[in-house]
Design a protein around this motif. Structure first.
Motif, PDB file in Angstrom:
ATOM      1  N   GLU A 158       1.020  -1.897   0.023  1.00  0.00           N
ATOM      2  CA  GLU A 158      -0.180   0.117  -0.047  1.00  0.00           C
ATOM      3  C   GLU A 158       1.022   1.299  -0.516  1.00  0.00           C
ATOM      4  OE1 GLU A 158      -3.279  -0.159  -0.098  1.00  0.00           O
ATOM      5  OE2 GLU A 158      -3.627  -2.000   0.552  1.00  0.00           O
ATOM      6  N   PRO A 159       0.686   2.368  -0.388  1.00  0.00           N
ATOM      7  CA  PRO A 159       1.147   3.403  -0.909  1.00  0.00           C
ATOM      8  C   PRO A 159       2.044   4.211   0.884  1.00  0.00           C
ATOM      9  CG  PRO A 159      -1.240   4.350  -1.558  1.00  0.00           C
ATOM     10  CD  PRO A 159      -1.067   2.687  -1.495  1.00  0.00           C
ATOM     11  N   GLY A 160       2.029   4.597   1.550  1.00  0.00           N
ATOM     12  CA  GLY A 160       3.037   5.101   2.875  1.00  0.00           C
ATOM     13  C   GLY A 160       3.994   3.159   3.836  1.00  0.00           C
ATOM     14  N   ASP A 161       3.043   2.457   2.547  1.00  0.00           N
ATOM     15  CA  ASP A 161       3.536   1.083   3.966  1.00  0.00           C
ATOM     16  C   ASP A 161       5.743   1.664   4.447  1.00  0.00           C
ATOM     17  OD1 ASP A 161       1.520  -0.221   4.044  1.00  0.00           O
ATOM     18  OD2 ASP A 161       2.547  -1.574   2.934  1.00  0.00           O
ATOM     19  N   ALA A 162       6.518   0.899   4.807  1.00  0.00           N
ATOM     20  CA  ALA A 162       7.725   1.184   4.900  1.00  0.00           C
ATOM     21  C   ALA A 162       8.600   0.285   4.048  1.00  0.00           C
ATOM     22  CB  ALA A 162       8.420   1.155   5.947  1.00  0.00           C
ATOM     23  N   ILE A 163       9.639   0.639   3.431  1.00  0.00           N
ATOM     24  CA  ILE A 163      10.442  -0.708   2.405  1.00  0.00           C
ATOM     25  C   ILE A 163      11.705  -0.715   3.472  1.00  0.00           C
ATOM     26  CG2 ILE A 163      11.248  -1.606   0.441  1.00  0.00           C
ATOM     27  CD1 ILE A 163       8.902  -1.454   0.695  1.00  0.00           C
ATOM     28  N   SER A 164      12.687  -1.634   3.697  1.00  0.00           N
ATOM     29  CA  SER A 164      13.197  -1.431   4.249  1.00  0.00           C
ATOM     30  C   SER A 164      14.188  -2.731   3.433  1.00  0.00           C
ATOM     31  CB  SER A 164      13.619  -2.164   5.975  1.00  0.00           C
ATOM     32  OG  SER A 164      14.956  -2.280   5.867  1.00  0.00           O
ATOM     33  N   ALA A 165      15.777  -2.578   2.127  1.00  0.00           N
ATOM     34  CA  ALA A 165      16.392  -3.625   1.514  1.00  0.00           C
ATOM     35  C   ALA A 165      17.761  -3.052   1.934  1.00  0.00           C
ATOM     36  CB  ALA A 165      15.617  -3.042   0.023  1.00  0.00           C
ATOM     37  N   ASP A 166      18.251  -4.453   1.548  1.00  0.00           N
ATOM     38  CA  ASP A 166      19.510  -4.566   0.973  1.00  0.00           C
ATOM     39  C   ASP A 166      19.365  -5.658  -0.402  1.00  0.00           C
ATOM     40  OD1 ASP A 166      19.414  -6.674   2.792  1.00  0.00           O
ATOM     41  OD2 ASP A 166      20.383  -5.899   4.382  1.00  0.00           O
ATOM     42  N   GLU A 167      21.142  -6.041  -0.139  1.00  0.00           N
ATOM     43  CA  GLU A 167      21.210  -6.919  -0.752  1.00  0.00           C
ATOM     44  C   GLU A 167      20.853  -8.113  -0.400  1.00  0.00           C
ATOM     45  OE1 GLU A 167      25.190  -8.065  -1.839  1.00  0.00           O
ATOM     46  OE2 GLU A 167      25.344  -6.136   0.202  1.00  0.00           O
ATOM     47  N   ASN A 168      20.100  -8.815   1.035  1.00  0.00           N
ATOM     48  CA  ASN A 168      19.566  -9.250   1.201  1.00  0.00           C
ATOM     49  C   ASN A 168      18.285  -9.836   0.916  1.00  0.00           C
ATOM     50  OD1 ASN A 168      21.247 -10.898   2.606  1.00  0.00           O
ATOM     51  ND2 ASN A 168      21.718  -9.546   3.818  1.00  0.00           N
ATOM     52  N   GLY A 169      16.775  -8.536   0.753  1.00  0.00           N
ATOM     53  CA  GLY A 169      15.790  -9.094  -0.212  1.00  0.00           C
ATOM     54  C   GLY A 169      15.105  -7.830   0.915  1.00  0.00           C
ATOM     55  N   VAL A 170      13.783  -7.678   0.180  1.00  0.00           N
ATOM     56  CA  VAL A 170      12.997  -6.611   0.518  1.00  0.00           C
ATOM     57  C   VAL A 170      11.501  -6.730   1.790  1.00  0.00           C
ATOM     58  CG1 VAL A 170      11.794  -5.021  -0.785  1.00  0.00           C
ATOM     59  CG2 VAL A 170      13.263  -5.537  -1.370  1.00  0.00           C
ATOM     60  N   VAL A 171      12.138  -6.059   2.499  1.00  0.00           N
ATOM     61  CA  VAL A 171      10.983  -6.085   3.362  1.00  0.00           C
ATOM     62  C   VAL A 171       9.693  -4.800   3.371  1.00  0.00           C
ATOM     63  CG1 VAL A 171      10.442  -6.302   5.864  1.00  0.00           C
ATOM     64  CG2 VAL A 171      12.723  -7.448   5.044  1.00  0.00           C
ATOM     65  N   VAL A 172       8.181  -5.104   3.971  1.00  0.00           N
ATOM     66  CA  VAL A 172       7.701  -4.523   3.256  1.00  0.00           C
ATOM     67  C   VAL A 172       7.087  -4.473   4.858  1.00  0.00           C
ATOM     68  CG1 VAL A 172       5.430  -3.034   2.216  1.00  0.00           C
ATOM     69  CG2 VAL A 172       6.892  -4.797   1.286  1.00  0.00           C
ATOM     70  N   ILE A 173       6.497  -3.506   5.537  1.00  0.00           N
ATOM     71  CA  ILE A 173       6.129  -2.843   7.185  1.00  0.00           C
ATOM     72  C   ILE A 173       5.301  -1.874   6.852  1.00  0.00           C
ATOM     73  CG2 ILE A 173       7.011  -2.492   9.473  1.00  0.00           C
ATOM     74  CD1 ILE A 173       9.256  -3.156   8.596  1.00  0.00           C
TER      75      ILE A 173
END
Length: 225
Positions: A158-173
């Motif tokens: 959803e727009p406004g979710d937090a994205i945390s990502a590096d070379e191990n993968g992408v996490v949506v919070i």
């Protein structure tokens, strides 16, 4: 059809910095949902990007909508592009990435292909995609959406979710879960130096983690010393 919705509220600086203090893989120690599949590969090594998801749907050959969303992005946003399953055309390249450097965009996550890889590496905008091709999208004016619900890497965003990502993968919070998730991840991280110190002192990892006792508690018999 084209659809453009309002921009989401950005993640507060404090929470963004909290997420930046812990690697995405630490979240993966306890959170099963919200983690994109392994096909979403990082272009750059050793880069951790955290930001507010601004979503975009750009289907098939039509790349009309992407320059429009570029004019809406803010510093520390992460652009998430849903390509609707297209794995034929590149919808992201050097010109768009250069615009990101001017704006201060935190990163780009595209469930599809990219081009201009060498230039993208030089521009150093953190980017996650499914691969590379020389065949690009065109401005055909068929369809596109901005700030609607999208799917990327097998995860609904959803727009406004937090994205945390590096070379191990992408996490949506989800915004309301950021602090709780980050604090749990920090606890995972804080235990690692203690474990290393105990290993250096001669303890076995199985003893530190109580692995034998745990397996026996499940009703299994182990012939262990």
């Amino acid at each position: 059809m084209f659809r453009v919705e309002k921009m989401p509220a950005q993640i507060p600086t404090e929470l963004r910095e909290l997420l930046l203090s812990v690697e995405p893989v630490k979240v993966g120690h306890f959170k099963d949902g919200g983690i994109m599949d392994h096909g979403m590969a990082a272009l750059l090594p050793n880069r951790h990007a955290v930001g507010t998801a601004v979503t975009c749907k750009s289907p098939g050959i039509d790349g009309t909508i992407i320059p429009l969303v570029m004019g809406m992005l803010r510093r520390n946003d992460i652009l998430v592009i849903d390509r609707g399953g297209d794995l034929k055309h590149a919808a992201w390249g050097a010109g768009l990435a250069y615009a990101c450097t001017v704006i201060g965009v935190a990163g780009v996550v595209i469930d599809g292909l990219i081009c201009d890889v060498g230039k993208l590496r030089d521009l150093a905008v953190p980017t996650w995609s499914r691969g590379v091709t020389a065949l690009t999208t065109q401005r055909t004016g068929q369809a596109g959406e901005i700030n609607t619900t999208v799917s990327c890497g097998g995860v609904t965003i959803e727009p406004g979710d937090a994205i945390s990502a590096d070379e191990n993968g992408v996490v949506v919070i989800k915004p309301g879960e950021i602090r709780d998730v980050a604090e749990k991840a920090l606890k995972v991280k804080s235990g690692e130096p203690v474990t290393r110190a105990r290993l250096d002192a001669g303890e076995r990892l199985s003893d530190i983690r109580g692995t034998v006792e745990f397996i026996r508690s499940k009703g299994f018999t182990l012939n262990m010393p």
